[in-house]
Design a protein around this motif. Structure first.
Motif, PDB file in Angstrom:
ATOM      1  N   GLY A 160       0.875  -1.167   0.000  1.00  0.00           N
ATOM      2  CA  GLY A 160       0.000   0.000   0.000  1.00  0.00           C
ATOM      3  C   GLY A 160       0.906   1.208   0.000  1.00  0.00           C
ATOM      4  O   GLY A 160       2.135   1.070  -0.124  1.00  0.00           O
ATOM      5  N   GLU A 161       0.296   2.376   0.171  1.00  0.00           N
ATOM      6  CA  GLU A 161       1.050   3.628   0.156  1.00  0.00           C
ATOM      7  C   GLU A 161       2.194   3.619   1.166  1.00  0.00           C
ATOM      8  O   GLU A 161       3.325   3.996   0.852  1.00  0.00           O
ATOM      9  N   LYS A 162       1.911   3.121   2.382  1.00  0.00           N
ATOM     10  CA  LYS A 162       2.896   3.165   3.474  1.00  0.00           C
ATOM     11  C   LYS A 162       4.080   2.231   3.181  1.00  0.00           C
ATOM     12  O   LYS A 162       5.245   2.637   3.283  1.00  0.00           O
ATOM     13  N   ASP A 188      -8.205  -2.921  -0.410  1.00  0.00           N
ATOM     14  CA  ASP A 188      -8.174  -1.464  -0.525  1.00  0.00           C
ATOM     15  C   ASP A 188      -7.486  -1.101  -1.843  1.00  0.00           C
ATOM     16  O   ASP A 188      -6.285  -0.840  -1.899  1.00  0.00           O
ATOM     17  N   ASN A 190      -7.528   1.479  -3.910  1.00  0.00           N
ATOM     18  CA  ASN A 190      -6.869   2.777  -4.105  1.00  0.00           C
ATOM     19  C   ASN A 190      -5.515   2.838  -3.400  1.00  0.00           C
ATOM     20  O   ASN A 190      -4.545   3.357  -3.940  1.00  0.00           O
ATOM     21  N   ASP A 191      -5.452   2.289  -2.192  1.00  0.00           N
ATOM     22  CA  ASP A 191      -4.189   2.288  -1.439  1.00  0.00           C
ATOM     23  C   ASP A 191      -3.139   1.444  -2.169  1.00  0.00           C
ATOM     24  O   ASP A 191      -1.968   1.820  -2.266  1.00  0.00           O
ATOM     25  N   GLU A 194      -1.933   3.166  -5.466  1.00  0.00           N
ATOM     26  CA  GLU A 194      -1.060   4.280  -5.089  1.00  0.00           C
ATOM     27  C   GLU A 194       0.325   3.730  -4.717  1.00  0.00           C
ATOM     28  O   GLU A 194       1.347   4.300  -5.105  1.00  0.00           O
TER      29      GLU A 194
END
Ligand code: ZN
Length: 420
Positions: A160-162, A188, A190-191, A194
């Protein structure tokens, strides 16, 4: 409040996992099924199993076809039974991909290839063999351990983003980021997308492979709908989703894997070195001709699925009445959907077999059809062998030619029952 009003309020609460619009249009309702990648052992047989609805919607706004998320992603993936390395054709496919990308992108010992959901290193091992540095990202710890033992560096995390930002901070930006058959399984969305974008170096390339919704509809592959697959992608929805995250699709290939897949190539939206190829417009054209550019175009699938169920049941009931012995081959995740939706249990398919030792001695979820070693077929000489992973039917029929010695035949359940 009337019951009808409560139901419509309930429906309005379902939100599209990409755009957040309310989900009201059914694509297909396959009833209730247990989680398909949990294979009960003998000790589990007297325990209850949880069933979840397999009700698929199409978003009226963005046209993403999707299930709701019923179980936390952690509980689905923490002890995931699927080891990619068990299919010969899939390994060959992966090796070909690596060779192609090394040539196409000029990858070398200074490059970095990152795979999202890298499983047991089934694919990255081929880059390692050719001295291209790799990093796998795999949330299932037991599966990641196998990869690390094969010298495929792997971090045990969800992408994910993180996660992506942490890796880039460690200098791990990638020349090639790939996700094969993972996009559908991302809770998720979108995460995750991204995260893919963040991992890309400015001129990096992203490739995503996923079963093509157009083929799923055309070829009636309703059993590829299961709880672990939250989303089902067309070119139309994929371009929209990637665009929202600053990614531009510039090329696409059609693949025969998993009943008809797409391999989409994307880059950062501001990477102007990549011109959009004619292939993109061609696939968009096919989808538009099939009506997939409007919500109304998704309306006929449910009826087609019902017909396939009736035909398969007709065949199995008639075989049972004639006293024929019917076995299965394979215990893929998708067999849970097929068997539950069609109401098929041990009285119609006595047992199945699988090459994966993890599954042998266990049972298919819900139906409790036992899973044996493939030798069982030779020992019991069934009249019919139902090929549950129909996408590998040519490879399996080839391996099981000995079934012909006693007059046995093969049954392929999808797109409609075929005996050969
Ligand atoms: Zn939507």
């Amino acid at each position: 409040m009337t019951v009808g009003a409560e139901i419509s309020q309930e429906l309005a609460a379902k939100k599209c996992r990409f755009c957040g619009a309310g989900l009201t249009q059914t694509f297909v309702d396959l009833g209730m099924s247990p989680l398909c990648e949990t294979y009960p052992s003998v000790a589990d047989l007297n325990h209850g199993e949880t069933y979840y609805p397999l009700h698929v919607y199409v978003c009226g706004e963005c046209l993403l076809v999707q299930l709701e998320e019923y179980e936390s992603a952690e509980s689905i993936f923490s002890d995931y039974a699927y080891f990619s390395s068990y299919s010969d054709s899939w390994l060959k496919h992966s090796e070909n991909y690596c060779n192609k990308m090394i040539a196409k992108l000029g990858l070398n010992e200074k490059s970095l290839v990152i795979e999202a959901a890298s499983n047991d290193g089934y694919l990255l091992q081929y880059f390692v063999k050719r001295n291209v540095p790799v990093l796998g990202i795999e949330p299932a710890a037991n599966v990641a351990k196998v990869a690390i033992e094969k010298n495929v560096p792997t971090v045990v995390r969800f992408l994910g983003e993180k996660t992506a930002a942490d890796l880039v901070a460690e200098g791990k930006g990638a020349d090639l980021v790939l996700g094969n058959n993972v996009l559908a399984q991302v809770p998720d969305l979108n995460d995750f997308v991204e995260g893919l974008k963040i991992l890309l170096k400015p001129h990096g390339i992203l490739t995503l492979e996923f079963p093509h919704l157009l083929r799923l509809i055309e070829r009636n592959e309703f059993d590829t709908i299961y709880h672990e697959h939250f989303s089902y992608f067309s070119m139309i929805s994929t371009i929209r989703i990637l665009k929202a995250h600053g990614l531009r699709v510039f090329d696409v290939e059609e693949l025969s894997t998993h009943g008809g897949s797409l391999r989409v190539y994307a880059c950062r939206a501001d990477n102007y070195n990549r011109k959009i190829e004619a292939s993109v417009e061609r696939i968009m054209g096919l989808e538009k001709s099939a009506g997939l550019d409007s919500a109304a175009g998704y309306g006929n699938f449910a009826r087609q699925v019902r017909q396939a169920k009736f035909a398969l049941l007709d065949f199995l009931l008639s075989a049972a009445r004639q006293g024929k012995k019917v076995a299965g081959y394979g215990a893929p995740g998708k067999s849970a959907t097929l068997l539950h939706y069609c109401g098929i249990s041990k009285d119609l398919i006595e047992y199945t077999v699988d090459r994966n030792p993890y599954k042998q001695g266990r049972f298919l979820p819900g139906t409790h059809i036992p899973i044996h070693h493939p030798d069982r077929i030779r020992e019991t000489k069934p009249d019919y062998v139902v090929i549950l992973p129909w996408n590998l039917k040519d490879e399996i029929i080839e391996q099981l030619q000995f079934v012909r010695e006693w007059g046995g035949r093969f049954v392929v359940p999808i797109p409609e029952v075929t005996v050969c």
